[in-house]
Enzyme design. Structure first.
Site, PDB file in Angstrom:
ATOM      1  N   TRP A   1       0.901  -1.156   0.000  1.00  0.00           N
ATOM      2  CA  TRP A   1       0.000   0.000   0.000  1.00  0.00           C
ATOM      3  C   TRP A   1       0.937   1.202   0.000  1.00  0.00           C
ATOM      4  O   TRP A   1       1.623   1.457   0.984  1.00  0.00           O
ATOM      5  CB  TRP A   1      -0.874  -0.016   1.248  1.00  0.00           C
ATOM      6  CG  TRP A   1      -1.891   1.071   1.266  1.00  0.00           C
ATOM      7  CD1 TRP A   1      -3.141   1.031   0.728  1.00  0.00           C
ATOM      8  CD2 TRP A   1      -1.760   2.372   1.848  1.00  0.00           C
ATOM      9  NE1 TRP A   1      -3.794   2.220   0.931  1.00  0.00           N
ATOM     10  CE2 TRP A   1      -2.973   3.062   1.608  1.00  0.00           C
ATOM     11  CE3 TRP A   1      -0.737   3.039   2.531  1.00  0.00           C
ATOM     12  CZ2 TRP A   1      -3.182   4.372   2.042  1.00  0.00           C
ATOM     13  CZ3 TRP A   1      -0.952   4.345   2.959  1.00  0.00           C
ATOM     14  CH2 TRP A   1      -2.168   4.999   2.714  1.00  0.00           C
TER      15      TRP A   1
ATOM     16  N   GLU B   1     -21.997   6.212   9.674  1.00  0.00           N
ATOM     17  CA  GLU B   1     -21.486   4.935   9.175  1.00  0.00           C
ATOM     18  C   GLU B   1     -22.028   4.643   7.763  1.00  0.00           C
ATOM     19  O   GLU B   1     -21.297   4.160   6.901  1.00  0.00           O
ATOM     20  CB  GLU B   1     -21.853   3.812  10.170  1.00  0.00           C
ATOM     21  CG  GLU B   1     -21.573   2.397   9.716  1.00  0.00           C
ATOM     22  CD  GLU B   1     -20.102   2.092   9.445  1.00  0.00           C
ATOM     23  OE1 GLU B   1     -19.248   2.979   9.640  1.00  0.00           O
ATOM     24  OE2 GLU B   1     -19.827   0.969   8.999  1.00  0.00           O
TER      25      GLU B   1
ATOM     26  N   LYS C   1     -19.599   4.049   4.559  1.00  0.00           N
ATOM     27  CA  LYS C   1     -19.653   2.826   3.739  1.00  0.00           C
ATOM     28  C   LYS C   1     -19.828   3.199   2.272  1.00  0.00           C
ATOM     29  O   LYS C   1     -19.167   2.660   1.397  1.00  0.00           O
ATOM     30  CB  LYS C   1     -20.823   1.915   4.138  1.00  0.00           C
ATOM     31  CG  LYS C   1     -20.694   1.074   5.361  1.00  0.00           C
ATOM     32  CD  LYS C   1     -19.662  -0.015   5.321  1.00  0.00           C
ATOM     33  CE  LYS C   1     -18.333   0.506   5.797  1.00  0.00           C
ATOM     34  NZ  LYS C   1     -18.007   0.321   7.178  1.00  0.00           N
TER      35      LYS C   1
ATOM     36  N   GLU D   1     -16.632   4.909   0.706  1.00  0.00           N
ATOM     37  CA  GLU D   1     -15.398   4.123   0.544  1.00  0.00           C
ATOM     38  C   GLU D   1     -15.488   3.069  -0.543  1.00  0.00           C
ATOM     39  O   GLU D   1     -14.488   2.769  -1.178  1.00  0.00           O
ATOM     40  CB  GLU D   1     -14.909   3.532   1.874  1.00  0.00           C
ATOM     41  CG  GLU D   1     -15.731   2.436   2.454  1.00  0.00           C
ATOM     42  CD  GLU D   1     -15.152   1.934   3.774  1.00  0.00           C
ATOM     43  OE1 GLU D   1     -13.940   1.778   3.890  1.00  0.00           O
ATOM     44  OE2 GLU D   1     -15.950   1.689   4.697  1.00  0.00           O
TER      45      GLU D   1
ATOM     46  N   LYS E   1      -6.984  -2.616   4.633  1.00  0.00           N
ATOM     47  CA  LYS E   1      -7.773  -3.066   5.782  1.00  0.00           C
ATOM     48  C   LYS E   1      -7.130  -2.677   7.111  1.00  0.00           C
ATOM     49  O   LYS E   1      -7.812  -2.401   8.075  1.00  0.00           O
ATOM     50  CB  LYS E   1      -7.917  -4.589   5.696  1.00  0.00           C
ATOM     51  CG  LYS E   1      -8.798  -5.195   6.739  1.00  0.00           C
ATOM     52  CD  LYS E   1     -10.252  -4.938   6.437  1.00  0.00           C
ATOM     53  CE  LYS E   1     -11.183  -5.463   7.505  1.00  0.00           C
ATOM     54  NZ  LYS E   1     -12.481  -4.775   7.429  1.00  0.00           N
TER      55      LYS E   1
HETATM   56  C1  F6R Z   1     -14.273   1.377   7.137  1.00  0.00           C
HETATM   57  C2  F6R Z   1     -13.198   0.775   7.861  1.00  0.00           C
HETATM   58  C3  F6R Z   1     -12.196   1.664   8.520  1.00  0.00           C
HETATM   59  C4  F6R Z   1     -11.747   1.051   9.852  1.00  0.00           C
HETATM   60  C5  F6R Z   1     -10.634   1.898  10.480  1.00  0.00           C
HETATM   61  C6  F6R Z   1     -10.216   1.362  11.827  1.00  0.00           C
HETATM   62  O1  F6R Z   1     -15.144   0.419   6.628  1.00  0.00           O
HETATM   63  O2  F6R Z   1     -13.087  -0.413   7.916  1.00  0.00           O
HETATM   64  O3  F6R Z   1     -12.696   2.942   8.690  1.00  0.00           O
HETATM   65  O4  F6R Z   1     -12.850   0.981  10.707  1.00  0.00           O
HETATM   66  O5  F6R Z   1      -9.532   1.913   9.620  1.00  0.00           O
HETATM   67  O6  F6R Z   1      -9.782   0.044  11.734  1.00  0.00           O
HETATM   68  P1  F6R Z   1      -9.661  -0.886  13.006  1.00  0.00           P
HETATM   69  O7  F6R Z   1     -11.055  -1.178  13.480  1.00  0.00           O
HETATM   70  O8  F6R Z   1      -8.968  -2.114  12.509  1.00  0.00           O
HETATM   71  O9  F6R Z   1      -8.882  -0.133  14.018  1.00  0.00           O
END
Ligand code: F6R
Length: 610
Positions: free
Chosen positions: A74, A482, A486, A489, A605
């Protein structure tokens, strides 16, 4: 944000590295590469784009290579390109890197002055040249590497292979995730446990400031001062996660459909419905010194932050404790007032989000008690926190979070009930209502799956819109946020979530017949107030889509489209139910627009850099 993996064994490893990269591709997918060593020679293949672009090149690698490393990128420094893809190599040295080298510019300038030429625009390539120079001086890879580490500032998980020590891989960890896997006649490293589960369930979790040497028959670990460490090997009873889509077209759709089971399992695990009690000891909250807690700070990023906002409403209303919920990237630099009377709760699916992790470290230093709500076992945030509640939602592969989000909301709900009990402020009627809501929740979530065709039809009408506004009040405001996240993104449509009460303070200027407005409205909270906001939108010809309860005739008259949801006796769980149609809406909008649902552009992710 990149994925790294490596093998040192006695059997050919190219296919295993490639398959491991597939399991790590969610971490980054703009370019990839593999380096292997055979007959004391390093061979490298690299490609721009996703892993399917790399696959045809594998045949050019020596099929009998038993040692190698792979990387899926990335981009942080330098565009996605073959040149910038890892591994970076020179004179029998090959490295892969996840993280950001903050002082790479000054290091690079110095190296350029010394006559070194660079093949990429990455920060990572400096490591190759620094190591080559050190090896000329010390002829010992580990010592040379330690000298290089002394010059690096920033975050790095490094894999290093050299012709000086064939068969050996060095791994370095500093503020980027890395796990070592222990096998039979083969040992491994990777960015996460998931990538290695097909090979082992025995792991070593290095800490920041540690370096490992991996060979087929063992793994040794030292700290950056050269002191040998005796690391614990942890056996995880985690079932090998299914890496396929289970017949669904996308991971995101599969994960949306997994929600009834995930939520039912959580309730079964954490609630004794017959006894009418949360199994408090399993939440871990009783391990905290709650008598000392005067205030809670929830910290998180993105979707997890919106789950945190919902958690704030729930904890304040059930447990009567003041709660702040703040973006981790803001909290960590704000110098908030913290001490032992503050409980800091980090919410994170991956457990690796750099800003969330930094907040927990900061809070610990400030003397706070720390609690993690997390989905990934042994990830960094739980390891830094005093207590962790694991969500057990199963691996989430789609970049857009769905089941992890609803799981966070449900876990917060159960935590607030338990906090209320521990603080002695739980009301019997409140508990009865909560239990009733929990009993019916899994079936209600299942019933939402039948909305798919209707939502796909709606998306078919709206997918060419350039914008979309989401509105909600109270518990439904984070739902609006939210829903907007969604949509933007994965469909790349500009979307905003607003508190409905804010409409008149600016966003109403956007309303005309071309503006789709998705309103989340339910009778259990501020119904009449939100209804009058909807009247105002209707009067200005906004295209109203209502998600919520469909029993009120006035709503039917106002809106162009109604997405009815089952009714929960608990506003917090009503909000959870309302978010699922919005996940589906984003999914079908993306499908109609032909975007990459599971791996949307520019995202990854696991956000392990600031
Ligand atoms: C959106 C999404 C991101 C994560 C964020 C935090 O769908 O997945 O906004 O929620 O990057 O990620 P975590 O929960 O892994 O700390």
């Amino acid at each position: 944000m990149c994925g790294v993996i490596g093998f040192s064994g006695v059997t050919p490893c190219v296919t295993s590295i490639f398959n491991g990269l597939k399991r790590l591709e969610y971490r980054g997918y703009d370019s990839s590469g593999i380096a292997v060593m055979a007959d004391q020679r390093i061979s490298v293949v690299k490609s721009k784009g996703k892993l399917n672009q790399l696959e045809p090149l594998l045949a050019s690698l020596p099929a009998d290579a038993c040692v190698g490393m792979g990387h899926t990128r990335w981009a942080t420094h330098g565009a996605p390109s073959t040149e910038n893809a890892h591994p970076h190599s020179d004179e029998g040295i090959s490295i892969i890197h996840n993280g950001i080298l903050e002082n790479y510019k000054e290091l690079k300038i110095k190296l350029l002055e010394e006559g070194v030429s660079f093949l990429s625009e990455t920060d990572s390539e400096v490591v190759v040249h620094l190591l080559r120079a050190e090896l000329r001086l010390v002829h010992d890879v580990r010592k040379a590497l330690l000298n290089v580490i002394g010059k690096l500032e920033g975050a790095y998980a490094l894999g290093v292979m050299t012709q000086h020590e064939p068969g050996v891989i060095y791994v370095v960890k500093n503020a980027s995730p890395i796990v070592l896997g222990i096998g039979h006649n083969e040992n491994f490293f990777a960015s996460d446990v998931l990538a290695l589960l097909p090979h082992t369930n025995r792991f070593i979790f290095p800490e920041d400031g540690e370096l490992a040497r991996i060979v087929p028959d063992g793994v040794e670990v030292w700290d950056f001062f050269g002191k040998k460490l005796d690391k614990e090997i942890v056996s995880l009873n985690q079932e090998e996660a299914r890496a396929d889509k289970g017949g669904y077209r996308h991971y995101m759709l599969k994960e949306i459909h997994e929600q009834p089971a995930v939520l039912a399992n959580t309730i079964e695990r954490l609630v004794d419905l017959e006894a009418g009690e949360v199994r408090g000891e399993l939440t871990g909250l009783c391990k905290l010194d709650l008598a000392a807690v005067r205030k809670i700070h929830i910290v998180a990023c993105g979707t997890a932050f919106y789950a945190g906002l919902m958690g704030r409403y729930q904890i304040e209303s059930f447990a009567r404790l003041p709660v702040d919920c703040e973006l981790a990237s803001e909290f960590r630099y704000r110098n908030p007032c913290l001490d032992r009377s503050t409980l800091v709760i980090a919410v994170t699916q991956s457990g690796e989000t750099a800003d969330t992790l930094a907040c927990i470290k900061h809070a610990k230093k400030a003397g706070c008690q720390t609690f993690a709500l997390c989905n990934v076992l042994y990830s960094s945030v739980p390891r830094e926190s005093d207590v962790t509640l694991y969500m057990e939602a199963g691996p989430e592969i789609g970049v857009a979070s769905t089941k992890a989000f609803t799981s966070m909301v449900l876990n917060f709900f159960l935590m607030s009930l338990e906090l209320a009990r521990l603080r002695g402020v739980r009301s019997p009627e409140g508990m009865e209502r909560a239990l009733e809501a929990l009993r019916i929740l899994p079936n209600q979530v299942s019933s939402l799956m039948s909305l798919e065709a209707r939502i796909s039809e709606l998306a078919g009408e709206l997918f060419e819109s350039g914008h979309c506004l989401f509105l909600g009040r109270g518990h439904f405001y984070p739902v609006a946020l939210e829903g907007a996240l969604k949509l933007k993104e994965i469909s790349y449509i500009h979307a905003e979530g607003y508190a409905a009460g804010e409409l008149k303070h600016g966003p109403i200027a956007l309303i005309d017949k071309n503006m789709p407005v998705i309103a989340i409205i339910n009778t259990c909270q501020d119904f009449e107030k939100t209804l009058s906001n909807l009247e105002e939108i209707h009067a200005r010809e906004g295209q109203l889509i209502v998600v919520g309860q469909d029993k009120d005739r006035r709503l039917e008259d106002l809106c162009r489209y109604m997405i009815p949801c089952p009714v929960s006796p608990e506003p917090a769980l009503q909000a959870l139910l309302n978010v699922i149609p919005l996940q589906m809406f984003a999914y079908f909008m993306a499908l109609h627009r032909g975007t990459d649902v599971d791996q949307p552009r520019n995202l990854a992710k696991s956000v392990t850099v600031e």
